[in-house]
Scaffold this motif. Structure first.
Motif, PDB file in Angstrom:
ATOM      1  N   ASN A   1     -95.523  -3.770  64.628  1.00 17.28           N
ATOM      2  CA  ASN A   1     -94.600  -2.816  63.738  1.00 17.28           C
ATOM      3  C   ASN A   1     -93.391  -3.288  63.508  1.00 17.28           C
ATOM      4  OD1 ASN A   1     -96.711  -1.041  63.008  1.00 17.28           O
ATOM      5  ND2 ASN A   1     -96.678  -0.632  65.136  1.00 17.28           N
ATOM      6  N   ALA A   2     -92.756  -4.015  64.801  1.00 14.28           N
ATOM      7  CA  ALA A   2     -91.282  -4.521  64.557  1.00 14.28           C
ATOM      8  C   ALA A   2     -91.307  -5.738  63.655  1.00 14.28           C
ATOM      9  CB  ALA A   2     -90.782  -4.954  65.905  1.00 14.28           C
ATOM     10  N   ILE A   3     -92.354  -6.388  63.588  1.00 14.31           N
ATOM     11  CA  ILE A   3     -92.524  -7.532  62.783  1.00 14.31           C
ATOM     12  C   ILE A   3     -92.582  -7.071  61.265  1.00 14.31           C
ATOM     13  CG2 ILE A   3     -94.034  -9.520  62.069  1.00 14.31           C
ATOM     14  CD1 ILE A   3     -94.603  -9.839  65.152  1.00 14.31           C
ATOM     15  N   LEU A   4     -93.449  -6.214  60.922  1.00 14.82           N
ATOM     16  CA  LEU A   4     -93.512  -5.518  59.720  1.00 14.82           C
ATOM     17  C   LEU A   4     -92.215  -5.099  59.145  1.00 14.82           C
ATOM     18  CD1 LEU A   4     -97.091  -3.446  59.878  1.00 14.82           C
ATOM     19  CD2 LEU A   4     -96.687  -5.853  59.122  1.00 14.82           C
ATOM     20  N   LEU A   5     -91.480  -4.294  59.855  1.00 11.18           N
ATOM     21  CA  LEU A   5     -90.422  -3.744  59.406  1.00 11.18           C
ATOM     22  C   LEU A   5     -89.523  -5.018  59.181  1.00 11.18           C
ATOM     23  CD1 LEU A   5     -89.705  -0.811  61.626  1.00 11.18           C
ATOM     24  CD2 LEU A   5     -90.027  -0.657  59.381  1.00 11.18           C
ATOM     25  N   TYR A   6     -89.383  -5.923  60.013  1.00 10.31           N
ATOM     26  CA  TYR A   6     -88.310  -7.137  59.805  1.00 10.31           C
ATOM     27  C   TYR A   6     -88.845  -7.579  58.633  1.00 10.31           C
ATOM     28  CZ  TYR A   6     -86.496 -11.853  60.641  1.00 10.31           C
ATOM     29  OH  TYR A   6     -85.890 -13.103  60.499  1.00 10.31           O
ATOM     30  N   LEU A   7     -89.893  -7.978  58.370  1.00  9.98           N
ATOM     31  CA  LEU A   7     -90.469  -8.828  57.042  1.00  9.98           C
ATOM     32  C   LEU A   7     -90.234  -7.973  56.012  1.00  9.98           C
ATOM     33  CD1 LEU A   7     -93.809 -10.423  58.489  1.00  9.98           C
ATOM     34  CD2 LEU A   7     -91.527 -11.654  58.122  1.00  9.98           C
TER      35      LEU A   7
END
Length: 227
Positions: free
Chosen positions: A66-72
């Motif tokens: 979920n951190a990756i989704l937000l980052y991207l």
């Protein structure tokens, strides 16, 4: 080029979907968890928690799906909720991260992989997994997508775990009790990006056997039972 460390589990798959949706060039790097590759020092240097997914983007390392989704989403400016919906979107994203995913995962573990049946654990995690999915189903009863009346990273997060829903909840019959989740799942599956993300399974032949090596790699806590 962005490096994407992945397996075919729910959390890496939602990142694969986002990458395909936005068309970011990436290098897929398989991490075969049944072979224990997640415990290699080179990988734990990226994620000390020894779990996929991880991305490395121009020197920036991000772990937790979920951190990756937000980052991207912030990097590309795509698939973010509308500004006025940011609070509810974050709430639902964390609901998936802290509720849907963990309880579905534990339901899978105690139903399919525990060394011996534990009725209390099976009942608890099956109950909680169902409870969380039914909350999502009720939320989706009067809207096409999770938030903002449009497709966002939140729907991708739900899709990742919905792929494992029958395995977690007792078979394809579970869909009959979750028609609104099924509608969202089918709508995402129809997207070309979802079909490309699903095809990532053809890039590498992950180990499928749940043998002693795989159990040691995936469930290291069991070694303590031998002491």
């Amino acid at each position: 080029m962005l490096k994407f460390y992945y397996s075919l589990a729910p959390n890496p798959m939602k990142v694969a979907l986002f990458l395909e949706e936005v068309g970011l060039p990436y290098e897929p790097i398989p991490v075969d968890t049944r072979k224990g590759e997640q415990h290699a020092s080179a990988f734990t240097a990226l994620n000390p928690n020894a779990k996929v997914p991880v991305i490395v983007d121009d020197g920036t390392t991000v772990f937790d799906s979920n951190a990756i989704l937000l980052y991207l989403a912030e990097k590309t400016g795509q698939f973010l909720p509308a500004a006025q919906d940011r609070g509810p979107a974050l709430s639902w994203l964390m609901f998936v991260a802290s509720g849907v995913g963990p309880f579905s995962g534990q339901s899978v573990h105690f139903k399919h992989y525990a060394p011996e049946p534990v009725p209390y654990a099976i009942n608890r995690y099956d109950f909680e997994a169902w409870r969380h999915w039914k909350i999502l189903n009720a939320h989706l009863a009067d809207r096409p997508w999770m938030i903002s009346e449009r497709y966002t990273l939140l729907d991708m997060a739900v899709w990742g775990w919905a792929r494992a829903l029958p395995f977690a909840l007792g078979g394809v019959e579970a869909w009959a009790q979750l028609p609104h989740v099924k509608r969202l799942f089918d709508a995402v599956n129809e997207r070309p990006a979802a079909q490309r993300a699903a095809a990532i399974k053809d890039r590498y032949a992950f180990k499928t056997e749940m043998d002693d090596e795989a159990r040691r790699a995936m469930f290291p806590q069991n070694e303590r039972l031998k002491a």
